[in-house]
Design a protein around this motif. Structure first.
Motif, mmCIF file in Angstrom:
data_model
loop_
_atom_site.group_PDB
_atom_site.id
_atom_site.type_symbol
_atom_site.label_atom_id
_atom_site.label_comp_id
_atom_site.label_asym_id
_atom_site.label_seq_id
_atom_site.Cartn_x
_atom_site.Cartn_y
_atom_site.Cartn_z
ATOM 1 N N GLU A 67 -2.885 -33.009 10.475
ATOM 2 C CA GLU A 67 -4.148 -33.176 9.757
ATOM 3 C C GLU A 67 -5.117 -32.023 10.017
ATOM 4 N N THR A 68 -4.617 -30.932 10.584
ATOM 5 C CA THR A 68 -5.493 -29.828 10.976
ATOM 6 C C THR A 68 -5.870 -28.953 9.788
ATOM 7 N N HIS A 69 -7.005 -28.295 9.923
ATOM 8 C CA HIS A 69 -7.425 -27.281 8.954
ATOM 9 C C HIS A 69 -6.944 -25.916 9.445
ATOM 10 N N HIS A 70 -6.609 -25.018 8.517
ATOM 11 C CA HIS A 70 -6.168 -23.682 8.904
ATOM 12 C C HIS A 70 -6.774 -22.644 7.975
ATOM 13 N N ILE A 71 -7.105 -21.487 8.571
ATOM 14 C CA ILE A 71 -7.794 -20.410 7.860
ATOM 15 C C ILE A 71 -6.981 -19.130 7.992
ATOM 16 N N SER A 72 -6.775 -18.446 6.881
ATOM 17 C CA SER A 72 -6.005 -17.203 6.909
ATOM 18 C C SER A 72 -6.263 -16.415 5.638
ATOM 19 N N VAL A 73 -5.916 -15.139 5.667
ATOM 20 C CA VAL A 73 -5.776 -14.396 4.421
ATOM 21 C C VAL A 73 -4.462 -14.814 3.774
ATOM 22 N N ASP A 74 -4.245 -14.417 2.539
ATOM 23 C CA ASP A 74 -2.947 -14.615 1.900
ATOM 24 C C ASP A 74 -2.011 -13.546 2.473
ATOM 25 N N GLU A 75 -1.302 -13.917 3.537
ATOM 26 C CA GLU A 75 -0.488 -12.953 4.293
ATOM 27 C C GLU A 75 0.531 -12.241 3.415
ATOM 28 N N ARG A 76 1.201 -12.994 2.571
ATOM 29 C CA ARG A 76 2.257 -12.422 1.730
ATOM 30 C C ARG A 76 1.681 -11.418 0.732
ATOM 31 N N ALA A 77 0.589 -11.799 0.084
ATOM 32 C CA ALA A 77 -0.033 -10.898 -0.895
ATOM 33 C C ALA A 77 -0.589 -9.651 -0.210
ATOM 34 N N ALA A 78 -1.144 -9.812 0.976
ATOM 35 C CA ALA A 78 -1.715 -8.671 1.696
ATOM 36 C C ALA A 78 -0.631 -7.669 2.092
ATOM 37 N N ALA A 79 0.500 -8.176 2.589
ATOM 38 C CA ALA A 79 1.606 -7.284 2.961
ATOM 39 C C ALA A 79 2.190 -6.597 1.736
ATOM 40 N N ARG A 80 2.232 -7.306 0.616
ATOM 41 C CA ARG A 80 2.698 -6.684 -0.625
ATOM 42 C C ARG A 80 1.765 -5.546 -1.025
ATOM 43 N N ASP A 81 0.449 -5.765 -0.902
ATOM 44 C CA ASP A 81 -0.517 -4.715 -1.233
ATOM 45 C C ASP A 81 -0.316 -3.487 -0.350
ATOM 46 N N ALA A 82 -0.070 -3.694 0.938
ATOM 47 C CA ALA A 82 0.136 -2.577 1.860
ATOM 48 C C ALA A 82 1.372 -1.775 1.476
ATOM 49 N N THR A 83 2.454 -2.478 1.136
ATOM 50 C CA THR A 83 3.702 -1.808 0.760
ATOM 51 C C THR A 83 3.570 -1.115 -0.590
ATOM 52 N N GLU A 84 2.875 -1.765 -1.522
ATOM 53 C CA GLU A 84 2.677 -1.160 -2.843
ATOM 54 C C GLU A 84 1.868 0.132 -2.731
ATOM 55 N N HIS A 85 0.953 0.185 -1.790
ATOM 56 C CA HIS A 85 0.189 1.421 -1.583
ATOM 57 C C HIS A 85 1.135 2.579 -1.252
ATOM 58 N N LEU A 86 2.106 2.324 -0.388
ATOM 59 C CA LEU A 86 3.065 3.367 -0.027
ATOM 60 C C LEU A 86 3.970 3.712 -1.207
ATOM 61 N N LEU A 87 4.388 2.705 -1.952
ATOM 62 C CA LEU A 87 5.219 2.963 -3.133
ATOM 63 C C LEU A 87 4.440 3.760 -4.178
ATOM 64 N N ASP A 88 3.168 3.427 -4.357
ATOM 65 C CA ASP A 88 2.337 4.158 -5.324
ATOM 66 C C ASP A 88 2.191 5.631 -4.946
ATOM 67 N N LEU A 89 2.231 5.920 -3.650
ATOM 68 C CA LEU A 89 2.137 7.314 -3.189
ATOM 69 C C LEU A 89 3.438 8.080 -3.430
ATOM 70 N N GLY A 90 4.526 7.343 -3.729
ATOM 71 C CA GLY A 90 5.808 7.993 -3.986
ATOM 72 C C GLY A 90 6.870 7.743 -2.936
ATOM 73 N N HIS A 91 6.538 6.966 -1.887
ATOM 74 C CA HIS A 91 7.519 6.657 -0.846
ATOM 75 C C HIS A 91 8.497 5.592 -1.348
ATOM 76 N N THR A 92 9.763 5.788 -1.074
ATOM 77 C CA THR A 92 10.762 4.748 -1.338
ATOM 78 C C THR A 92 11.564 4.423 -0.084
ATOM 79 N N ASN A 93 11.632 5.369 0.833
ATOM 80 C CA ASN A 93 12.319 5.138 2.106
ATOM 81 C C ASN A 93 11.272 4.680 3.131
#
Length: 332
Positions: free
Chosen positions: A149-175
């Motif tokens: 019955e607890t409350h929990h607070i967080s960012v959207d972890e999955r979406a945030a990690a996707r944003d971080a990875t997409e930043h690298l992909l947008d720069l041209g990194h694939t490896n």
């Protein structure tokens, strides 16, 4: 309104020291005590006496429970809890350690409004169940894992990690390599899923050789990064699932004479204080542990007043902060 944080900054001491002085606790040097009192007077800081007067009639003590190796994380956790308590007229009791005796001791404190649990203990089913058995309201920080019955607070972890990875992909990194957190922590699972999402959304594959898990600490980030960067075909970018491990990546690159970001890009997660202290400063995902913990105190206050929120999951915003540790990949 002047806050306890303003007084701490003016006096050049920690907010915990200010709290001890204003509460008349022993063990503070007289010189330090005078600095704090002078700063409080100069800033016209006023204690919320009306809120304090409620203590004799209703619970006014918030517990904070954690056991985390990251100093920056625990600092932010305590700062948020203290700020929230000041606004609500509560006092804060901190328990660093999660033995059964420690859990029971904090749960049995008189006048307890509720307990805030930091990561990674926020994911511990036995710990949460033991605390729930005492009938105390709980708020868990930095987790999206529902428990009881607890409350929990967080960012959207999955979406945030996707944003971080997409930043690298947008720069041209694939490896791109990833240094994730321990697999028994729910946030680490979600961050790895976000990493995978970014690749699958673009029809790309990541290299399984560069998908290790660390301990959310500097040392493991450095050790894993060294393995990645001495491989036959090393990655051009690394996403580390927290800033401590990302800072370890920078150290490994320096040791191996690999330039960041010219030869290697690095992205972290959290935007903790270390992100702007290291060189180059880290591109990272900003989630405010301080704001989430302050929100946790407000939730406990609402529950105390009978104003229980309809949802038990509370999502805090995140943003990608671009600094100096990322750039397009080197030309082959």
């Amino acid at each position: 309104m002047t806050t306890i944080i303003d007084v701490a900054q003016k006096a050049g001491v920690s907010f915990k020291t200010v709290s001890r002085v204003l509460n008349g606790e022993p063990g503070v040097r007289e010189r330090t005590r005078k600095k704090v009192l002078d700063a409080a007077q100069l800033l016209d800081y006023k204690v919320n006496h009306s809120a304090r007067s409620l203590r004799s009639r209703s619970p006014t003590l918030v517990g904070l429970l954690f056991d985390n190796p990251s100093r920056s994380y625990t600092h932010d956790l305590q700062l948020g809890a203290l700020t929230g308590c000041q606004g609500a007229g509560f006092s804060l009791v901190v328990q660093s350690g999660v033995s059964n005796d420690a859990i029971d001791a904090i749960a049995k404190r008189n006048g307890l409004v509720g307990i805030i649990i930091g990561a990674p203990q926020a994911d511990s089913l036995p710990l949460v169940q033991r605390l729930e058995a005492h009938g105390i309201p709980l708020v868990r920080i930095a987790t999206q894992l529902p428990i009881g019955e607890t409350h929990h607070i967080s960012v959207d972890e999955r979406a945030a990690a996707r944003d971080a990875t997409e930043h690298l992909l947008d720069l041209g990194h694939t490896n791109i390599g990833i240094i994730n957190g321990p697999s028994n922590q729910h946030m680490a699972t979600l961050r790895f899923q976000g990493f995978q999402d970014a690749f699958s959304d673009r029809g790309l594959m990541y290299d399984d050789r560069f998908t290790e898990t660390g301990g959310f600490d500097f040392a493991s980030g450095m050790q894993i990064a060294e393995r990645y960067l001495t491989a036959d075909k090393r990655p051009t970018a690394i996403f580390a699932a927290n800033d401590d491990m990302a800072s370890g990546c920078l150290a490994a690159a320096y040791k191996l004479d690999i330039r960041v970001p010219d030869d290697l890009s690095v992205v972290g997660f959290d935007d903790s204080p270390i992100a702007t202290v290291v060189y180059p400063s880290l591109t990272t995902i900003r989630q405010s542990t301080t704001e989430m913990t302050e929100m946790g105190v407000k939730l406990l206050d609402q529950i105390r007043r009978g104003q229980v929120p309809h949802t038990r999951e509370h999502i805090s915003p995140h943003i990608l902060v671009q600094r100096d540790s990322t750039a397009p990949p080197p030309k082959s």
